[in-house]
Design a protein around this motif. Structure first.
Motif, PDB file in Angstrom:
ATOM      1  N   LEU A 113      -4.794   3.481  -1.598  1.00  0.00           N
ATOM      2  CA  LEU A 113      -4.260   3.644  -0.247  1.00  0.00           C
ATOM      3  C   LEU A 113      -4.290   5.106   0.173  1.00  0.00           C
ATOM      4  O   LEU A 113      -4.426   5.409   1.365  1.00  0.00           O
ATOM      5  CB  LEU A 113      -2.816   3.116  -0.202  1.00  0.00           C
ATOM      6  CG  LEU A 113      -2.241   2.754   1.176  1.00  0.00           C
ATOM      7  CD1 LEU A 113      -3.010   1.595   1.778  1.00  0.00           C
ATOM      8  CD2 LEU A 113      -0.766   2.421   1.071  1.00  0.00           C
ATOM      9  N   THR A 114      -4.211   6.019  -0.776  1.00  0.00           N
ATOM     10  CA  THR A 114      -4.173   7.444  -0.457  1.00  0.00           C
ATOM     11  C   THR A 114      -5.433   8.193  -0.899  1.00  0.00           C
ATOM     12  O   THR A 114      -5.470   9.417  -0.820  1.00  0.00           O
ATOM     13  CB  THR A 114      -2.944   8.104  -1.131  1.00  0.00           C
ATOM     14  OG1 THR A 114      -3.019   7.878  -2.538  1.00  0.00           O
ATOM     15  CG2 THR A 114      -1.652   7.536  -0.593  1.00  0.00           C
ATOM     16  N   VAL A 115      -6.440   7.477  -1.361  1.00  0.00           N
ATOM     17  CA  VAL A 115      -7.697   8.110  -1.810  1.00  0.00           C
ATOM     18  C   VAL A 115      -8.877   7.362  -1.197  1.00  0.00           C
ATOM     19  O   VAL A 115      -8.952   6.135  -1.276  1.00  0.00           O
ATOM     20  CB  VAL A 115      -7.827   8.097  -3.344  1.00  0.00           C
ATOM     21  CG1 VAL A 115      -9.192   8.627  -3.766  1.00  0.00           C
ATOM     22  CG2 VAL A 115      -6.712   8.920  -3.981  1.00  0.00           C
ATOM     23  N   GLU A 116      -9.810   8.100  -0.595  1.00  0.00           N
ATOM     24  CA  GLU A 116     -11.004   7.497   0.003  1.00  0.00           C
ATOM     25  C   GLU A 116     -12.238   8.293  -0.425  1.00  0.00           C
ATOM     26  O   GLU A 116     -12.272   9.533  -0.326  1.00  0.00           O
ATOM     27  CB  GLU A 116     -10.890   7.490   1.529  1.00  0.00           C
ATOM     28  CG  GLU A 116     -12.108   6.942   2.247  1.00  0.00           C
ATOM     29  CD  GLU A 116     -12.286   5.435   2.105  1.00  0.00           C
ATOM     30  OE1 GLU A 116     -13.351   4.916   2.496  1.00  0.00           O
ATOM     31  OE2 GLU A 116     -11.346   4.774   1.605  1.00  0.00           O
TER      32      GLU A 116
ATOM     33  N   ARG B  59      -5.057   3.223  10.740  1.00  0.00           N
ATOM     34  CA  ARG B  59      -4.122   3.253   9.610  1.00  0.00           C
ATOM     35  C   ARG B  59      -4.832   2.733   8.369  1.00  0.00           C
ATOM     36  O   ARG B  59      -5.920   2.153   8.464  1.00  0.00           O
ATOM     37  CB  ARG B  59      -2.891   2.383   9.896  1.00  0.00           C
ATOM     38  CG  ARG B  59      -3.189   0.879   9.955  1.00  0.00           C
ATOM     39  CD  ARG B  59      -1.920   0.098  10.176  1.00  0.00           C
ATOM     40  NE  ARG B  59      -2.156  -1.337  10.314  1.00  0.00           N
ATOM     41  CZ  ARG B  59      -2.157  -2.206   9.306  1.00  0.00           C
ATOM     42  NH1 ARG B  59      -1.936  -1.770   8.077  1.00  0.00           N
ATOM     43  NH2 ARG B  59      -2.371  -3.495   9.506  1.00  0.00           N
ATOM     44  N   ARG B  60      -4.228   2.932   7.215  1.00  0.00           N
ATOM     45  CA  ARG B  60      -4.776   2.447   5.948  1.00  0.00           C
ATOM     46  C   ARG B  60      -4.057   1.168   5.549  1.00  0.00           C
ATOM     47  O   ARG B  60      -2.864   0.986   5.819  1.00  0.00           O
ATOM     48  CB  ARG B  60      -4.578   3.495   4.850  1.00  0.00           C
ATOM     49  CG  ARG B  60      -5.302   4.795   5.095  1.00  0.00           C
ATOM     50  CD  ARG B  60      -6.737   4.736   4.701  1.00  0.00           C
ATOM     51  NE  ARG B  60      -6.933   4.793   3.256  1.00  0.00           N
ATOM     52  CZ  ARG B  60      -8.113   4.644   2.665  1.00  0.00           C
ATOM     53  NH1 ARG B  60      -9.190   4.398   3.393  1.00  0.00           N
ATOM     54  NH2 ARG B  60      -8.223   4.726   1.346  1.00  0.00           N
ATOM     55  N   ARG B  61      -4.792   0.291   4.868  1.00  0.00           N
ATOM     56  CA  ARG B  61      -4.181  -0.901   4.289  1.00  0.00           C
ATOM     57  C   ARG B  61      -5.022  -1.346   3.098  1.00  0.00           C
ATOM     58  O   ARG B  61      -6.173  -0.928   2.933  1.00  0.00           O
ATOM     59  CB  ARG B  61      -4.083  -2.028   5.311  1.00  0.00           C
ATOM     60  CG  ARG B  61      -5.410  -2.699   5.632  1.00  0.00           C
ATOM     61  CD  ARG B  61      -5.238  -3.892   6.553  1.00  0.00           C
ATOM     62  NE  ARG B  61      -6.519  -4.548   6.816  1.00  0.00           N
ATOM     63  CZ  ARG B  61      -6.693  -5.543   7.686  1.00  0.00           C
ATOM     64  NH1 ARG B  61      -5.662  -5.968   8.400  1.00  0.00           N
ATOM     65  NH2 ARG B  61      -7.891  -6.087   7.858  1.00  0.00           N
ATOM     66  N   LEU B  62      -4.418  -2.195   2.259  1.00  0.00           N
ATOM     67  CA  LEU B  62      -5.121  -2.739   1.104  1.00  0.00           C
ATOM     68  C   LEU B  62      -5.609  -4.143   1.424  1.00  0.00           C
ATOM     69  O   LEU B  62      -4.865  -4.962   1.972  1.00  0.00           O
ATOM     70  CB  LEU B  62      -4.196  -2.781  -0.118  1.00  0.00           C
ATOM     71  CG  LEU B  62      -3.729  -1.411  -0.657  1.00  0.00           C
ATOM     72  CD1 LEU B  62      -2.767  -1.609  -1.808  1.00  0.00           C
ATOM     73  CD2 LEU B  62      -4.916  -0.563  -1.082  1.00  0.00           C
ATOM     74  N   LYS B  63      -6.856  -4.418   1.059  1.00  0.00           N
ATOM     75  CA  LYS B  63      -7.419  -5.757   1.254  1.00  0.00           C
ATOM     76  C   LYS B  63      -6.925  -6.690   0.150  1.00  0.00           C
ATOM     77  O   LYS B  63      -6.229  -6.281  -0.771  1.00  0.00           O
ATOM     78  CB  LYS B  63      -8.947  -5.676   1.263  1.00  0.00           C
ATOM     79  CG  LYS B  63      -9.503  -4.892   2.449  1.00  0.00           C
ATOM     80  CD  LYS B  63     -11.028  -4.932   2.504  1.00  0.00           C
ATOM     81  CE  LYS B  63     -11.648  -4.071   1.433  1.00  0.00           C
ATOM     82  NZ  LYS B  63     -13.127  -3.968   1.593  1.00  0.00           N
TER      83      LYS B  63
ATOM     84  N   SER C   5      -8.658  -3.286  -2.795  1.00  0.00           N
ATOM     85  CA  SER C   5      -9.391  -2.106  -2.326  1.00  0.00           C
ATOM     86  C   SER C   5      -8.883  -1.693  -0.944  1.00  0.00           C
ATOM     87  O   SER C   5      -8.418  -2.526  -0.168  1.00  0.00           O
ATOM     88  CB  SER C   5     -10.887  -2.397  -2.274  1.00  0.00           C
ATOM     89  OG  SER C   5     -11.157  -3.461  -1.369  1.00  0.00           O
ATOM     90  N   PRO C   6      -8.965  -0.393  -0.627  1.00  0.00           N
ATOM     91  CA  PRO C   6      -8.422   0.085   0.648  1.00  0.00           C
ATOM     92  C   PRO C   6      -9.431   0.017   1.781  1.00  0.00           C
ATOM     93  O   PRO C   6     -10.646  -0.060   1.561  1.00  0.00           O
ATOM     94  CB  PRO C   6      -8.066   1.531   0.329  1.00  0.00           C
ATOM     95  CG  PRO C   6      -9.126   1.943  -0.640  1.00  0.00           C
ATOM     96  CD  PRO C   6      -9.427   0.718  -1.475  1.00  0.00           C
ATOM     97  N   GLU C   7      -8.921   0.070   2.988  1.00  0.00           N
ATOM     98  CA  GLU C   7      -9.769   0.167   4.168  1.00  0.00           C
ATOM     99  C   GLU C   7      -8.983   0.815   5.295  1.00  0.00           C
ATOM    100  O   GLU C   7      -7.745   0.842   5.275  1.00  0.00           O
ATOM    101  CB  GLU C   7     -10.273  -1.215   4.607  1.00  0.00           C
ATOM    102  CG  GLU C   7      -9.174  -2.169   5.041  1.00  0.00           C
ATOM    103  CD  GLU C   7      -9.722  -3.514   5.502  1.00  0.00           C
ATOM    104  OE1 GLU C   7     -10.939  -3.611   5.745  1.00  0.00           O
ATOM    105  OE2 GLU C   7      -8.920  -4.459   5.647  1.00  0.00           O
TER     106      GLU C   7
END
Length: 563
Positions: free
Chosen positions: A15-18, A124-128, A132-134
């Motif tokens: 959630l905090t790393v892309e 905004r960020r969210r977890l699928k 995994s984040p998106e």
């Protein structure tokens, strides 16, 4: 000697790393959108030049200038995001290497406002579902949740359109007055007010075009069913009781909060059996769950939940204990680690203000203290908030038998001093009760208060004779006192705790001798254990008698060496 190479980037996205590949020059708009999304969630890091699987492939030369990229991001976000941009040189596995490829890390702070791109996109960020984040769009209805979480908006103070004071249920207004009369902690001056004055004092109404208009708080507390479903459709709650996998009770509530809180409180009593323990000539009742703690946890769930988000307050009693959860994570600045020390802050200040004045919530805003005290006073495990997430707050209170001797110790100390033990003192006693013996550093590390406050509480408990200290300086340790162990009929355990120092002192003396080339003096032992000359000499003499040290010389020139 071969040096271990350390990976300097995270193992995977979160959630905090892309990670973003930049082989084909990533679009500037995608970089901005990701920075906006991170800022609107929990902040974090964007790495340019890394594939989704963590393989380092290098940043495009267009994005390699860290100063230029930081300025670009600030100029293309509203309000400007002050991101810290750094250049890294990594090999394909993500470890630092002078011969590696260039990667850019963008550290994004969590925003205290809603951030958008210069073109107006709010992300905004969210977890699928697979974890995994998106980055996704922040929709208008989610903006209220975000603003209330960061303390920029109080949804419960909003006026309800197309409503009047006639939308209040007379039965619920009478219930409100009954609650005021029953609760000693309520603001009794409210009873002297007329209905309209009462609504205004509790901020159940606000003036709109000169007319009193119900607020979300007013409708939640005492609105008629139809207006509640229109103004606050997310207000529902569930009370469940499970025995194993068997459902013993499953009741839904969609009535006003005053009714729901009152009825749930009544239902608790039926599922909260009480034991009695002998205390001299008296018998002390000990319910399965502390009633005051239950009420505070329940009121907190309704008072701090996110009414702009779908979901319901859930109360569950099962074989393990009691769980109360509500939609809406902790507000900005509050987390599991600082629950007991952070300044009281709420998502719905208007609603919580009303609940405090009618006596349903702690007037000081420290209801969390009451929840902890409800477990500590009975010698039970601490409430557990570890199940909370960014979208839910959950507290679990274990179904554990009380410790009658611990209860007696606390009540006797309260009777002796004329006041109850502080929450910090209870936390100190609980830590030593469960772990027997702790060094000063270990004990202070377990307390969610400053070191100065912790040491003050420890000192007061030593003076009260409830705990004892052994050793000096870094070797100082604490345990429950001899009188406490005697009261519990466990004098042997106390003796075991006291003997630990004797054994540890011997080990420290022999270890010091090894460090000094195999020889030490009495003065060395005095400084090591911070004790007087005679005490140090007696400890050394004991080791000489046991053959663990050998005397060399005499008088002031005497020393002791390892055999």
């Amino acid at each position: 000697m071969k040096m271990t190479r350390v990976k300097v980037i995270p193992e995977h996205e979160s959630l905090t790393v892309e990670f973003k590949s930049d082989l084909k020059k990533l679009a500037d708009s995608e970089i901005v959108d990701t920075v906006v999304a991170l800022s609107n969630t929990d902040g974090g890091s964007l790495f340019l030049g890394i594939e989704d699987d963590g393989t380092v492939t290098g940043v495009h030369e267009r994005h390699s200038d860290s100063t230029q990229l930081a300025a670009f991001l600030a100029n293309n976000t509203v309000p400007p995001v002050s991101a810290r941009v750094a250049s890294l040189t990594l090999d394909a596995n993500g470890t630092s290497s002078d011969a590696g490829m260039s990667v850019i890390e963008v550290e994004v702070p969590r925003s205290t406002a809603i951030v958008s791109s210069a073109s107006g996109k709010i992300m905004r960020r969210r977890l699928k579902a697979d974890g995994s984040p998106e980055s996704v769009a922040l929709y208008p209805y989610e903006i209220i949740t975000r603003l209330s979480t960061i303390g920029q908006l109080d949804y419960s103070s909003f006026p309800v359109p197309d409503s009047t004071i006639n939308d209040f249920d007379p039965v619920e207004i009478q219930r409100l007055r009954n609650i005021l009369m029953r609760n000693k902690g309520a603001d009794q001056s409210l009873l002297e007010l007329s209905d309209e004055e009462l609504f205004s004092a509790l901020r159940m109404t606000t003036s709109v075009n000169g007319a009193p208009t119900p607020t979300v708080t007013g409708i939640l507390l005492a609105g008629k069913p139809d207006i509640i479903h229109r103004a606050a459709p997310t207000h529902e709650a569930t009370f469940q009781v499970l025995a194993g996998t068997e459902v013993r009770l499953n009741q839904d509530f969609d009535q006003p909060l005053l009714y729901t809180i009152e009825k749930m409180g009544d239902m608790f009593e039926a599922w909260n059996p009480e034991r009695e323990f002998e205390d001299g000539l008296f018998r002390t009742p000990a319910p399965e769950f502390d009633r005051r703690a239950l009420r505070e946890a329940l009121v907190n769930a309704f008072g701090h939940r996110d009414y702009s988000a779908m979901g319901r307050v859930r109360v569950l009693i099962d074989d393990e204990g009691l769980t109360i959860s509500n939609p809406g994570g902790f507000v900005e600045g509050i987390n599991i680690r600082n629950l007991l020390t952070a300044e009281p802050r709420g998502r719905n200040e208007c609603l919580m203000g009303a609940l405090k004045r009618v006596g349903l919530a702690e007037r000081t805003g420290r209801g969390i203290d009451r929840i902890y005290e409800g477990s500590l006073a009975f010698g039970r495990p601490l409430p557990d908030y570890s199940g909370s997430t960014s979208t839910t707050v959950q507290v679990f209170i274990s179904r554990t038998a009380p410790d009658p001797l611990f209860m007696k110790m606390i009540s006797e100390e309260a009777a002796r001093t004329g006041s109850p033990l502080s929450l910090l003192s209870l936390l100190v006693l609980n830590a030593l009760k469960s772990q027997r013996r702790l060094s000063a550093q270990e004990l202070i590390a377990q307390l969610p208060f400053s070191e100065a406050k912790a040491r003050s509480a420890i000192g007061n408990l030593i003076e009260a004779g409830l705990i004892e200290a052994w050793g000096q300086g870094n070797s100082r340790a604490y345990a429950l006192s001899k009188s406490v162990y005697a009261r519990k009929g466990k004098e042997i355990e106390y003796s075991r705790q006291a003997d630990i120092d004797k054994l540890r002192h011997e080990e420290l003396i022999l270890q010091l001798a090894k460090q000094h080339g195999g020889s030490i003096t009495t003065r060395d032992v005095e400084q090591l254990l911070r004790m007087k000359h005679k005490q140090a000499y007696r400890k050394i003499a004991k080791l000489v008698k046991e053959g663990k040290l050998v005397l060399v010389g005499s008088g002031r020139a005497a020393s002791y060496r390892l055999p």
